[in-house]
Design a protein around this motif. Structure first.
Motif, PDB file in Angstrom:
ATOM      1  N   THR A  43      -2.917  10.788  -1.792  1.00 31.89           N
ATOM      2  CA  THR A  43      -3.035  12.033  -0.616  1.00 31.89           C
ATOM      3  C   THR A  43      -4.498  12.127   0.000  1.00 31.89           C
ATOM      4  OG1 THR A  43      -3.859  13.272  -2.555  1.00 31.89           O
ATOM      5  CG2 THR A  43      -1.445  13.342  -2.187  1.00 31.89           C
ATOM      6  N   GLU A  44      -5.629  11.722  -0.598  1.00 32.30           N
ATOM      7  CA  GLU A  44      -6.708  11.682   0.171  1.00 32.30           C
ATOM      8  C   GLU A  44      -7.340  10.457   0.499  1.00 32.30           C
ATOM      9  OE1 GLU A  44      -8.196  14.765   0.547  1.00 32.30           O
ATOM     10  OE2 GLU A  44      -6.745  15.649  -0.387  1.00 32.30           O
ATOM     11  N   LYS A  55      -4.695  -4.861  -9.375  1.00 30.64           N
ATOM     12  CA  LYS A  55      -5.583  -5.401  -8.334  1.00 30.64           C
ATOM     13  C   LYS A  55      -7.057  -5.138  -9.061  1.00 30.64           C
ATOM     14  CE  LYS A  55      -2.673  -6.546  -5.223  1.00 30.64           C
ATOM     15  NZ  LYS A  55      -2.650  -5.889  -4.202  1.00 30.64           N
ATOM     16  N   SER A  56      -7.896  -6.131  -8.690  1.00 34.55           N
ATOM     17  CA  SER A  56      -9.313  -6.002  -9.114  1.00 34.55           C
ATOM     18  C   SER A  56      -9.977  -4.640  -8.423  1.00 34.55           C
ATOM     19  CB  SER A  56     -10.276  -7.088  -8.867  1.00 34.55           C
ATOM     20  OG  SER A  56     -11.574  -7.016  -9.215  1.00 34.55           O
ATOM     21  N   THR A  57     -10.877  -4.233  -9.031  1.00 30.79           N
ATOM     22  CA  THR A  57     -11.729  -3.002  -8.452  1.00 30.79           C
ATOM     23  C   THR A  57     -12.412  -3.211  -7.205  1.00 30.79           C
ATOM     24  OG1 THR A  57     -13.518  -3.458  -9.851  1.00 30.79           O
ATOM     25  CG2 THR A  57     -11.804  -1.545 -10.465  1.00 30.79           C
ATOM     26  N   ASP A  58     -12.785  -4.629  -7.001  1.00 36.05           N
ATOM     27  CA  ASP A  58     -13.123  -5.336  -5.779  1.00 36.05           C
ATOM     28  C   ASP A  58     -12.490  -4.699  -4.367  1.00 36.05           C
ATOM     29  OD1 ASP A  58     -15.158  -6.515  -7.262  1.00 36.05           O
ATOM     30  OD2 ASP A  58     -14.398  -8.230  -6.846  1.00 36.05           O
ATOM     31  N   VAL A  59     -11.183  -4.457  -4.610  1.00 39.55           N
ATOM     32  CA  VAL A  59     -10.383  -4.095  -3.475  1.00 39.55           C
ATOM     33  C   VAL A  59     -10.863  -2.606  -2.900  1.00 39.55           C
ATOM     34  CG1 VAL A  59      -8.641  -2.619  -4.658  1.00 39.55           C
ATOM     35  CG2 VAL A  59      -8.109  -3.914  -2.584  1.00 39.55           C
ATOM     36  N   ILE A  60     -11.470  -1.780  -3.917  1.00 42.62           N
ATOM     37  CA  ILE A  60     -11.885  -0.459  -3.091  1.00 42.62           C
ATOM     38  C   ILE A  60     -13.289  -0.252  -2.820  1.00 42.62           C
ATOM     39  CG2 ILE A  60      -9.936   0.795  -4.272  1.00 42.62           C
ATOM     40  CD1 ILE A  60     -11.774   1.741  -6.439  1.00 42.62           C
ATOM     41  N   ALA A  93      -7.610   3.176   2.380  1.00 38.00           N
ATOM     42  CA  ALA A  93      -6.794   2.437   2.682  1.00 38.00           C
ATOM     43  C   ALA A  93      -6.815   2.262   4.149  1.00 38.00           C
ATOM     44  CB  ALA A  93      -5.371   2.880   2.461  1.00 38.00           C
ATOM     45  N   GLN A  94      -7.474   2.887   5.048  1.00 38.25           N
ATOM     46  CA  GLN A  94      -7.751   2.707   6.288  1.00 38.25           C
ATOM     47  C   GLN A  94      -8.906   1.904   6.591  1.00 38.25           C
ATOM     48  OE1 GLN A  94      -7.268   6.549   7.789  1.00 38.25           O
ATOM     49  NE2 GLN A  94      -5.044   6.626   8.024  1.00 38.25           N
TER      50      GLN A  94
END
Length: 306
Positions: A43-44, A55-60, A93-94
Motif C-alpha cells: 500500500t505504501e 529475495k535478499s534484503t539487498d533488493v530494497i 517498487a518505483q
C-alpha cells in the motif's frame, strides 16, 4: 459466562493483523532472505509480496544502506539481539528513495523481525530546522555587525574600537612592538552642516570613511569614534612610518571636496613602544589633535611628553 467472555477476547485477538499497523513489518531468515512482508509494503511502497518474498534484503536497500546493514546492523543484532532507531534509506517498487527509521530484533528462532517507519517528514522537518538555524546564524552575524560598526561609515564604532584596541595594545606589549594611534578631526565640520545641510555632512563622513577603509591595512583598526572624529590604530608602526602615513592621509583626504574646496583634517598622533592603557593612549592623541587645531589646522602633530 467466564468461558464465553474469554472466547470472545481470543476471537478478537485473532482478528488483529500486522497489515493493520501503519508501518512496514518484515521478517528475514538466518540467510537474510525475506520470508514475510505485511501489506504496508504494497500500500505504501508499492511492492507486490512475490517481488520480495524469497529475495535478499539487498533488493530494497540502497548501496550505502547495504554497507551499513552488513557492517553494523547485523553484527549488532548478533551481539545484542536488538537494534533501535537506525536510519536507513530503502527503495520503493518505483525506485524512489525513502528514508526510514528501522527497529530490528533477533528472535530465538534465528529470524530477524524488522519494523520500518517512513521518515520522510522527519527528514523534511530536519532540513527545515537546518535552514532555520542557518537563517538565525545569518541574522546573528548581521546583529553582531550592526553592534560593532557605525551605520553611516561602516567603520568600527566607538565600543568595538575600544575593545579591539585593548587587545592590540596587549599583544604589542608582549611582542615589544611599536603602535601608533591617530585621531582625525575634520576641520570646520560644523560649517559644512550649517551651510550645506546634514545630508552633505553625511556624504562627507561616508566618503571619508570609505577612503580610510580602503587606504588602511587589514591589520589596522579604523573607527568613527564620534561625530566628525575618526581613530586609526596602526600596529607594528614606528614614528617615521606614522608620519609618512599621515602625510599620505592629508593628500588622500584632499580629494574630497565641499563647495569645490578640498576637505582638510587635523591629525593628532601618539606612538607607544611600551605598555599603555587605551585611555591614556587616546588622551595623548587627543592632546596632539588639539595642538594641531591650535596651530592652524590641516596638519599633523605628534604627542610629546612634557
Amino acid at each position: 459466562m467466564t468461558t464465553t467472555r474469554k472466547s470472545k477476547a481470543q476471537s478478537n485477538m485473532q482478528n488483529y493483523s500486522l497489515d493493520s499497523f501503519p508501518c512496514g513489518a518484515l521478517v528475514t531468515n538466518s540467510s537474510r532472505v525475506i520470508t514475510y512482508v505485511n501489506a504496508y509494503f504494497t500500500t505504501e511502497l508499492f511492492w507486490q509480496p512475490e517481488a520480495l518474498i524469497g529475495k535478499s534484503t539487498d533488493v530494497i536497500f540502497t548501496k550505502s544502506s547495504k554497507i551499513f546493514f552488513q557492517s553494523y546492523l547485523i553484527p549488532t543484532l548478533l551481539h545484542e539481539k536488538t537494534c533501535e532507531e537506525m536510519q536507513l534509506i530503502i527503495f520503493n517498487a518505483q525506485g524512489r528513495r525513502i528514508p526510514v527509521t528501522v527497529n530490528a530484533h533477533l528472535g530465538d528462532d534465528g529470524c530477524i523481525y524488522w519494523s520500518f517507519f517512513n521518515a520522510s517528514k522527519r527528514d523534511q522537518l530536519y532540513n527545515e530546522l537546518l535552514k532555520t538555524r542557518e537563517t538565525l546564524e545569518e541574522q546573528a552575524e548581521e546583529l553582531k555587525l550592526f553592534a560593532s560598526t557605525d551605520e553611516l561609515t561602516e567603520l568600527l564604532n566607538r565600543r568595538e574600537m575600544k575593545y579591539r584596541s585593548i587587545l592590540v595594545l596587549e599583544q604589542a606589549a608582549r611582542s615589544h612592538q611599536s603602535v601608533g594611534l591617530l585621531m582625525l578631526d575634520i576641520d570646520y565640520f560644523k560649517k559644512v552642516n550649517d551651510n550645506f545641510g546634514h545630508l552633505e555632512g553625511d556624504r562627507v563622513l561616508k566618503e571619508l570613511g570609505q577612503k580610510l577603509k580602503a587606504f588602511c591595512r587589514q591589520t589596522d583598526l579604523v573607527a568613527r569614534f564620534g561625530g566628525e572624529e575618526f581613530l586609526i590604530m596602526l600596529p607594528d608602526t614606528d614614528k617615521v612610518n606614522v608620519l609618512l602615513f599621515c602625510e599620505r592621509l592629508h593628500q588622500l583626504i584632499a580629494d574630497i571636496t565641499v563647495d569645490n574646496k578640498p576637505l582638510t583634517v587635523s591629525i593628532g598622533a601618539s606612538i607607544c613602544d611600551d605598555k599603555i592603557s587605551f585611555t591614556d593612549f587616546y588622551a595623548q592623541a587627543d592632546n596632539a589633535v588639539y595642538k594641531a587645531k591650535k596651530l592652524g589646522r590641516n596638519r599633523t602633530e605628534v604627542y610629546e611628553a612634557d
